[in-house]
Write a protein that holds these residues in place. Structure first.
Motif, PDB file in Angstrom:
ATOM      1  N   GLU A  50       0.823  -1.211   0.000  1.00 54.44           N
ATOM      2  CA  GLU A  50       0.000   0.000   0.000  1.00 54.44           C
ATOM      3  C   GLU A  50       0.859   1.264   0.000  1.00 54.44           C
ATOM      4  OE1 GLU A  50      -3.541   2.059   2.697  1.00 54.44           O
ATOM      5  OE2 GLU A  50      -3.152  -0.098   2.837  1.00 54.44           O
ATOM      6  N   THR A  51       1.960   1.240   0.739  1.00 54.03           N
ATOM      7  CA  THR A  51       2.850   2.402   0.774  1.00 54.03           C
ATOM      8  C   THR A  51       3.456   2.665  -0.598  1.00 54.03           C
ATOM      9  OG1 THR A  51       3.393   2.014   3.100  1.00 54.03           O
ATOM     10  CG2 THR A  51       4.918   3.385   1.836  1.00 54.03           C
ATOM     11  N   ILE A  52       3.942   1.618  -1.258  1.00 57.55           N
ATOM     12  CA  ILE A  52       4.532   1.767  -2.597  1.00 57.55           C
ATOM     13  C   ILE A  52       3.490   2.290  -3.571  1.00 57.55           C
ATOM     14  CG2 ILE A  52       5.522   0.509  -4.550  1.00 57.55           C
ATOM     15  CD1 ILE A  52       6.730  -1.432  -2.409  1.00 57.55           C
ATOM     16  N   LEU A  53       2.295   1.731  -3.510  1.00 58.92           N
ATOM     17  CA  LEU A  53       1.218   2.159  -4.411  1.00 58.92           C
ATOM     18  C   LEU A  53       0.904   3.639  -4.217  1.00 58.92           C
ATOM     19  CD1 LEU A  53      -0.868   1.320  -6.541  1.00 58.92           C
ATOM     20  CD2 LEU A  53      -2.383   0.640  -4.678  1.00 58.92           C
ATOM     21  N   ASN A  54       0.801   4.069  -2.976  1.00 57.48           N
ATOM     22  CA  ASN A  54       0.523   5.483  -2.705  1.00 57.48           C
ATOM     23  C   ASN A  54       1.653   6.387  -3.181  1.00 57.48           C
ATOM     24  OD1 ASN A  54      -2.004   5.093  -1.526  1.00 57.48           O
ATOM     25  ND2 ASN A  54      -1.151   4.766   0.512  1.00 57.48           N
ATOM     26  N   LEU A  55       2.903   5.947  -2.995  1.00 61.46           N
ATOM     27  CA  LEU A  55       4.062   6.775  -3.364  1.00 61.46           C
ATOM     28  C   LEU A  55       4.159   6.994  -4.870  1.00 61.46           C
ATOM     29  CD1 LEU A  55       6.780   5.412  -0.910  1.00 61.46           C
ATOM     30  CD2 LEU A  55       5.761   7.701  -0.884  1.00 61.46           C
ATOM     31  N   VAL A  56       3.676   6.038  -5.671  1.00 63.46           N
ATOM     32  CA  VAL A  56       3.751   6.206  -7.124  1.00 63.46           C
ATOM     33  C   VAL A  56       2.443   6.753  -7.706  1.00 63.46           C
ATOM     34  CG1 VAL A  56       5.518   4.443  -7.407  1.00 63.46           C
ATOM     35  CG2 VAL A  56       3.097   3.795  -7.601  1.00 63.46           C
ATOM     36  N   GLY A  57       1.533   7.162  -6.826  1.00 66.95           N
ATOM     37  CA  GLY A  57       0.333   7.850  -7.298  1.00 66.95           C
ATOM     38  C   GLY A  57      -0.870   6.966  -7.522  1.00 66.95           C
ATOM     39  N   GLY A  58      -0.831   5.722  -7.059  1.00 63.03           N
ATOM     40  CA  GLY A  58      -2.028   4.904  -7.093  1.00 63.03           C
ATOM     41  C   GLY A  58      -2.977   5.320  -5.981  1.00 63.03           C
ATOM     42  N   GLU A  59      -4.231   4.940  -6.101  1.00 63.92           N
ATOM     43  CA  GLU A  59      -5.228   5.359  -5.114  1.00 63.92           C
ATOM     44  C   GLU A  59      -5.988   4.159  -4.561  1.00 63.92           C
ATOM     45  OE1 GLU A  59      -7.823   8.290  -6.730  1.00 63.92           O
ATOM     46  OE2 GLU A  59      -6.236   9.760  -7.073  1.00 63.92           O
ATOM     47  N   ILE A  60      -6.194   4.182  -3.258  1.00 66.43           N
ATOM     48  CA  ILE A  60      -7.047   3.184  -2.607  1.00 66.43           C
ATOM     49  C   ILE A  60      -8.057   3.947  -1.758  1.00 66.43           C
ATOM     50  CG2 ILE A  60      -7.155   1.198  -1.068  1.00 66.43           C
ATOM     51  CD1 ILE A  60      -4.278   0.584  -1.739  1.00 66.43           C
ATOM     52  N   THR A  61      -9.265   4.079  -2.253  1.00 65.16           N
ATOM     53  CA  THR A  61     -10.340   4.764  -1.532  1.00 65.16           C
ATOM     54  C   THR A  61     -11.596   3.907  -1.652  1.00 65.16           C
ATOM     55  OG1 THR A  61     -11.172   5.977  -3.467  1.00 65.16           O
ATOM     56  CG2 THR A  61      -9.339   6.987  -2.247  1.00 65.16           C
ATOM     57  N   LYS A  62     -12.690   4.371  -1.054  1.00 65.87           N
ATOM     58  CA  LYS A  62     -13.935   3.600  -1.161  1.00 65.87           C
ATOM     59  C   LYS A  62     -14.510   3.680  -2.578  1.00 65.87           C
ATOM     60  CE  LYS A  62     -17.091   7.224   0.532  1.00 65.87           C
ATOM     61  NZ  LYS A  62     -18.141   7.522   1.552  1.00 65.87           N
ATOM     62  N   PHE A  63     -14.026   4.654  -3.375  1.00 66.12           N
ATOM     63  CA  PHE A  63     -14.479   4.778  -4.759  1.00 66.12           C
ATOM     64  C   PHE A  63     -13.485   4.179  -5.756  1.00 66.12           C
ATOM     65  CE2 PHE A  63     -16.064   8.533  -2.417  1.00 66.12           C
ATOM     66  CZ  PHE A  63     -17.424   8.235  -2.444  1.00 66.12           C
ATOM     67  N   GLN A  64     -12.252   4.000  -5.329  1.00 60.89           N
ATOM     68  CA  GLN A  64     -11.180   3.622  -6.239  1.00 60.89           C
ATOM     69  C   GLN A  64     -10.259   2.642  -5.536  1.00 60.89           C
ATOM     70  OE1 GLN A  64     -10.467   5.884  -9.145  1.00 60.89           O
ATOM     71  NE2 GLN A  64      -8.719   4.733  -9.845  1.00 60.89           N
ATOM     72  N   SER A  65      -9.844   1.588  -6.242  1.00 63.74           N
ATOM     73  CA  SER A  65      -8.940   0.616  -5.634  1.00 63.74           C
ATOM     74  C   SER A  65      -7.937   0.125  -6.666  1.00 63.74           C
ATOM     75  CB  SER A  65      -9.737  -0.565  -5.056  1.00 63.74           C
ATOM     76  OG  SER A  65      -8.870  -1.443  -4.383  1.00 63.74           O
ATOM     77  N   ASP A  66      -6.919   0.957  -6.916  1.00 63.63           N
ATOM     78  CA  ASP A  66      -5.835   0.522  -7.787  1.00 63.63           C
ATOM     79  C   ASP A  66      -5.093  -0.629  -7.110  1.00 63.63           C
ATOM     80  OD1 ASP A  66      -6.476   2.531  -9.591  1.00 63.63           O
ATOM     81  OD2 ASP A  66      -5.103   3.965  -8.678  1.00 63.63           O
ATOM     82  N   ARG A  67      -4.378  -1.407  -7.885  1.00 61.14           N
ATOM     83  CA  ARG A  67      -3.701  -2.588  -7.350  1.00 61.14           C
ATOM     84  C   ARG A  67      -2.223  -2.553  -7.711  1.00 61.14           C
ATOM     85  NH1 ARG A  67      -7.147  -6.033 -10.999  1.00 61.14           N
ATOM     86  NH2 ARG A  67      -7.291  -3.957 -11.934  1.00 61.14           N
ATOM     87  N   LEU A  68      -1.424  -3.250  -6.912  1.00 60.76           N
ATOM     88  CA  LEU A  68      -0.003  -3.398  -7.180  1.00 60.76           C
ATOM     89  C   LEU A  68       0.359  -4.866  -7.044  1.00 60.76           C
ATOM     90  CD1 LEU A  68       2.935  -1.156  -6.248  1.00 60.76           C
ATOM     91  CD2 LEU A  68       3.050  -3.558  -5.565  1.00 60.76           C
ATOM     92  N   VAL A  69       0.847  -5.438  -8.141  1.00 59.07           N
ATOM     93  CA  VAL A  69       1.215  -6.852  -8.188  1.00 59.07           C
ATOM     94  C   VAL A  69       2.733  -6.956  -8.132  1.00 59.07           C
ATOM     95  CG1 VAL A  69       1.094  -8.998  -9.523  1.00 59.07           C
ATOM     96  CG2 VAL A  69      -0.828  -7.373  -9.572  1.00 59.07           C
ATOM     97  N   PHE A  70       3.258  -7.592  -7.109  1.00 62.89           N
ATOM     98  CA  PHE A  70       4.699  -7.810  -7.025  1.00 62.89           C
ATOM     99  C   PHE A  70       5.126  -8.876  -8.029  1.00 62.89           C
ATOM    100  CE2 PHE A  70       4.239  -6.242  -2.518  1.00 62.89           C
ATOM    101  CZ  PHE A  70       5.038  -5.114  -2.687  1.00 62.89           C
ATOM    102  N   THR A  71       6.271  -8.647  -8.665  1.00 64.92           N
ATOM    103  CA  THR A  71       6.841  -9.601  -9.615  1.00 64.92           C
ATOM    104  C   THR A  71       8.315  -9.800  -9.260  1.00 64.92           C
ATOM    105  OG1 THR A  71       7.543  -7.886 -11.185  1.00 64.92           O
ATOM    106  CG2 THR A  71       5.294  -8.748 -11.426  1.00 64.92           C
ATOM    107  N   SER A  72       9.017 -10.569 -10.083  1.00 56.78           N
ATOM    108  CA  SER A  72      10.441 -10.795  -9.846  1.00 56.78           C
ATOM    109  C   SER A  72      11.305  -9.659 -10.381  1.00 56.78           C
ATOM    110  CB  SER A  72      10.878 -12.109 -10.503  1.00 56.78           C
ATOM    111  OG  SER A  72      10.702 -12.035 -11.910  1.00 56.78           O
ATOM    112  N   GLY A  73      10.701  -8.694 -11.074  1.00 57.66           N
ATOM    113  CA  GLY A  73      11.460  -7.572 -11.615  1.00 57.66           C
ATOM    114  C   GLY A  73      10.696  -6.895 -12.728  1.00 57.66           C
ATOM    115  N   GLY A  74      11.338  -5.914 -13.374  1.00 57.45           N
ATOM    116  CA  GLY A  74      10.690  -5.176 -14.451  1.00 57.45           C
ATOM    117  C   GLY A  74      10.378  -6.041 -15.659  1.00 57.45           C
TER     118      GLY A  74
END
Length: 382
Positions: A50-74
């Motif tokens: 959640e911290t990483i998502l917020n730092l790069v401008g993703g949003e987690i609110t009751k109206f919006q729920s962007d996601r961040l999927v961890f991978t092994s790299g770029g």
């Protein structure tokens, strides 16, 4: 050794190494386990996500729920985007002519499987020309993928304009932002992309982890199977420790960015100006000089000099640089990016990449000018 190959990878920051050591010492267990120790790991993993998502401008609110999927790299994140976004039954995929191999070679695989792949051209400065994109999107299109900044030249791409066209046609846009994070301000919501790739080893974080950021409206089809982790979008036991290192590196990079970005640009400009003064404009070309660039990247051509001979000579002199993408560094083939820019053969065969970091010093810049000019002059005499 003067290290100016930071677009390949950066040195691990001391603070990140300490955060990793503390995380490993804590002894986090499998975050998918239901017992208390597993749930402790799950809470810390979710906090990092959640911290990483917020730092790069993703949003987690009751109206919006962007996601961040961890991978092994770029590379995995880019592959996951190309193979997993959009409906597989839809038609073509569109990329630019200057994408990283983890996009361009993934696109080659799609082409081999029967998908139509089209490439947006670039101008002589390496800027993607998107004027025909709207016409191309009249055909069924599963995905458009364009990088935020080129890994070889540092040239920034017109992602916002491309995103507007894609939004109008309701086609997902993926942005490879690996080289941009930590060097320029990047905000996922502001980009208006459907997905974005990031990788912490480009900003003094750990290798072995990356992430794909997803807009809440986008469906991602998994490309790996065998577990329900990360909503089954990318199964496999997550590394809590690497996620903590990722978070710490991003926090440090964004805190340092306002001053580090200006300092790196000043150092890069002084490096280029000094080398031009030493060698003369007829002996050195700055590829992409007329375009907006990342502040730390310089792609320099020395016509008449073999790029690999120059990199080897610089290595012997104590300078670590490259001829281009680290993922293609074992190849003697000329750069697809420089070819796409329409540069002449002498410029392409004589080009090297110098990429600074927030740790680069003024003294190193002076030494770089000395060693590069000396090596170029010596090779030219030969």
């Amino acid at each position: 050794m003067i290290y100016v190959d930071n677009n390949a990878t950066t040195r691990l920051a001391e603070e990140v190494a300490q955060a990793l050591a503390e995380a490993y010492a804590t002894g986090y267990l499998n975050p998918s386990s239901q017992h208390q120790l597993g749930q402790k790991a799950r809470r810390r993993l979710d906090d990092a996500r959640e911290t990483i998502l917020n730092l790069v401008g993703g949003e987690i609110t009751k109206f919006q729920s962007d996601r961040l999927v961890f991978t092994s790299g770029g590379t995995e994140a880019n592959n996951l985007a190309l193979f997993g976004l959009g409906k597989p039954s839809d038609g073509q995929v569109i990329i630019s002519a200057i994408e990283h191999p983890s996009i361009s070679e993934a696109a080659d695989q799609l082409r081999a499987q029967g998908t139509t792949v089209r490439q947006l051209p670039v101008d002589s400065n390496g800027v993607v020309q998107y004027e025909e994109l709207g016409n191309w999107l009249t055909e069924p299109t599963r995905l458009v993928s364009v990088m935020l900044a080129n890994n070889e030249t540092g040239v920034l791409q017109p992602v916002s304009e491309i995103a507007a066209i894609c939004r109008h046609r309701q086609v997902p846009l993926h942005v490879d932002a690996v080289q941009g994070i930590g060097k320029i301000p990047v905000n996922f919501r502001s980009l208006q992309a459907s997905a974005m790739t990031i990788s912490p080893h480009k900003f003094h974080g750990p290798r072995g982890i990356g992430a794909l950021v997803l807009d809440d409206r986008v469906k991602l089809n998994p490309t790996m199977f065998g577990g329900s982790q990360q909503l089954a979008m990318r199964p496999g036991t997550e590394s809590v420790e690497l996620a903590i290192g990722f978070q710490k590196a991003l926090e440090l990079a964004l805190t340092a960015l306002p001053t580090a970005g200006l300092r790196m640009q000043s150092q890069r400009d002084r490096l280029e100006t000094s080398l031009l003064g030493e060698l003369g404009p007829e002996a050195m070309v700055i590829n992409g000089a007329q375009a907006l660039r990342l502040p730390h990247t310089s792609n320099l051509a020395f016509p008449g000099i073999d790029r690999q001979a120059l990199v080897m000579a610089l290595d012997m002199a104590g300078v670590a640089c490259s001829t281009g993408s680290a993922c293609a560094s074992g190849s003697s083939e000329p750069s697809p990016t420089l070819i796409a820019m329409g540069l002449n053969e002498e410029v392409i065969s004589g080009s090297i990449r110098l990429s600074l970091s927030r740790e680069t010093t003024e003294e190193e810049i002076d030494k770089l000018v000395f060693h590069i000019s000396n090596c170029v002059k010596r090779l030219r005499r030969r």
